[in-house]
Scaffold this active site. Structure first.
Site, PDB file in Angstrom:
ATOM      1  N   HIS A  46     -14.646   1.700  47.410  1.00 44.54           N
ATOM      2  CA  HIS A  46     -13.875   2.413  46.836  1.00 44.54           C
ATOM      3  C   HIS A  46     -14.618   3.612  46.616  1.00 44.54           C
ATOM      4  O   HIS A  46     -16.544   3.515  46.374  1.00 44.54           O
ATOM      5  CB  HIS A  46     -13.069   2.006  45.961  1.00 44.54           C
ATOM      6  CG  HIS A  46     -11.975   1.613  47.077  1.00 44.54           C
ATOM      7  ND1 HIS A  46     -11.006   0.865  46.226  1.00 44.54           N
ATOM      8  CD2 HIS A  46     -12.007   0.647  48.656  1.00 44.54           C
ATOM      9  CE1 HIS A  46      -9.836   0.172  47.100  1.00 44.54           C
ATOM     10  NE2 HIS A  46     -10.467   0.554  48.396  1.00 44.54           N
ATOM     11  N   GLU A  48     -14.720   5.051  43.668  1.00 44.58           N
ATOM     12  CA  GLU A  48     -14.758   4.643  41.933  1.00 44.58           C
ATOM     13  C   GLU A  48     -17.051   3.195  42.395  1.00 44.58           C
ATOM     14  O   GLU A  48     -17.528   3.814  40.850  1.00 44.58           O
ATOM     15  CB  GLU A  48     -14.477   3.553  41.995  1.00 44.58           C
ATOM     16  CG  GLU A  48     -13.091   4.263  41.322  1.00 44.58           C
ATOM     17  CD  GLU A  48     -11.900   4.610  42.940  1.00 44.58           C
ATOM     18  OE1 GLU A  48     -10.653   4.884  41.935  1.00 44.58           O
ATOM     19  OE2 GLU A  48     -12.378   3.719  43.227  1.00 44.58           O
ATOM     20  N   CYS A  77      -7.547   1.581  42.156  1.00 46.43           N
ATOM     21  CA  CYS A  77      -6.984   0.258  42.219  1.00 46.43           C
ATOM     22  C   CYS A  77      -7.052  -0.726  41.419  1.00 46.43           C
ATOM     23  O   CYS A  77      -8.009  -0.247  40.190  1.00 46.43           O
ATOM     24  CB  CYS A  77      -7.257  -0.415  43.898  1.00 46.43           C
ATOM     25  SG  CYS A  77      -8.991  -0.104  43.441  1.00 46.43           S
ATOM     26  N   CYS A  80     -11.124  -1.156  41.161  1.00 48.08           N
ATOM     27  CA  CYS A  80     -11.927  -0.441  40.553  1.00 48.08           C
ATOM     28  C   CYS A  80     -11.730  -0.551  39.565  1.00 48.08           C
ATOM     29  O   CYS A  80     -13.142  -0.369  38.246  1.00 48.08           O
ATOM     30  CB  CYS A  80     -11.222   0.297  41.388  1.00 48.08           C
ATOM     31  SG  CYS A  80     -12.382   0.653  43.245  1.00 48.08           S
TER      32      CYS A  80
END
Length: 193
Positions: A46, A48, A77, A80
């Site tokens: 992701h 992040e 999410c 993360c």
């Protein structure tokens, strides 16, 4: 910018994939020039997580304090959120603020818990408003080509749309206050006999 930071509840046709995009600005407290960058989700990571890895790779001076501002198209999410909290706890010289254009799966309790985990760990999560959209537009968008829309009108539209999203985030945050207050009350009252 117009497509990915679009915070309308429903997207008009033609439909397009709204990607997870993270724009960051790292500003040293010594007044040096800020470092800016942007990352997008990849299958394996992701945005992040890619952000965490990028900041780690910079070899920042740990005796220097840094302000880090992230603009995200979607809020993090739960996974993360946990990674960001662990990262910030291990790097006390970083002061991280997160602004999201939209809340990701905000109706799911575990996604709400991820947001609350960040906020409870001194990582403020807020919804982007006019100042954040403007900063993002001015500092992260390539202005070589003229936009196909009026930027001033688009920024005002994004700010208007963000009002409902801000209320939603405040409701999520207020639930954590309710849970904390109820937990403290039950501790003060002691066990029922």
């Amino acid at each position: 910018f117009s497509l990915q930071f679009n915070n309308k509840r429903r997207v008009n046709k033609p439909y397009y994939p709204r990607k997870a995009l993270l724009c960051y600005q790292l500003t040293p407290q010594n007044g040096s020039t800020p470092t800016r960058g942007h990352l997008i989700n990849k299958k394996e990571d992701h945005a992040e997580i890619r952000f965490i890895n990028e900041i780690k790779s910079m070899g920042l001076d740990e005796t220097q304090c840094y302000q880090v501002t992230c603009y995200l198209t979607w809020s993090p999410c739960p996974s993360c959120a946990g990674e960001l909290v662990d990262f910030i706890k291990a790097h006390r010289h970083l002061n991280l603020r997160i602004f999201a254009s939209r809340l990701y799966y905000h109706w799911h309790p575990n996604y709400q818990e991820g947001l609350l985990l960040l906020c409870g760990s001194q990582v403020p999560v807020e919804v982007m408003g006019l100042p954040e959209f403007t900063d993002c537009w001015e500092n992260f968008v390539d202005h070589k080509e003229p936009p196909s829309f009026n930027p001033s009108e688009k920024l005002k539209e994004l700010d208007k749309n963000s009002q409902a999203i801000k209320r939603r985030l405040e409701r999520i945050k207020s639930r954590s206050v309710d849970v904390l207050e109820n937990g403290l009350r039950s501790l003060q009252l002691g066990p029922v006999t």
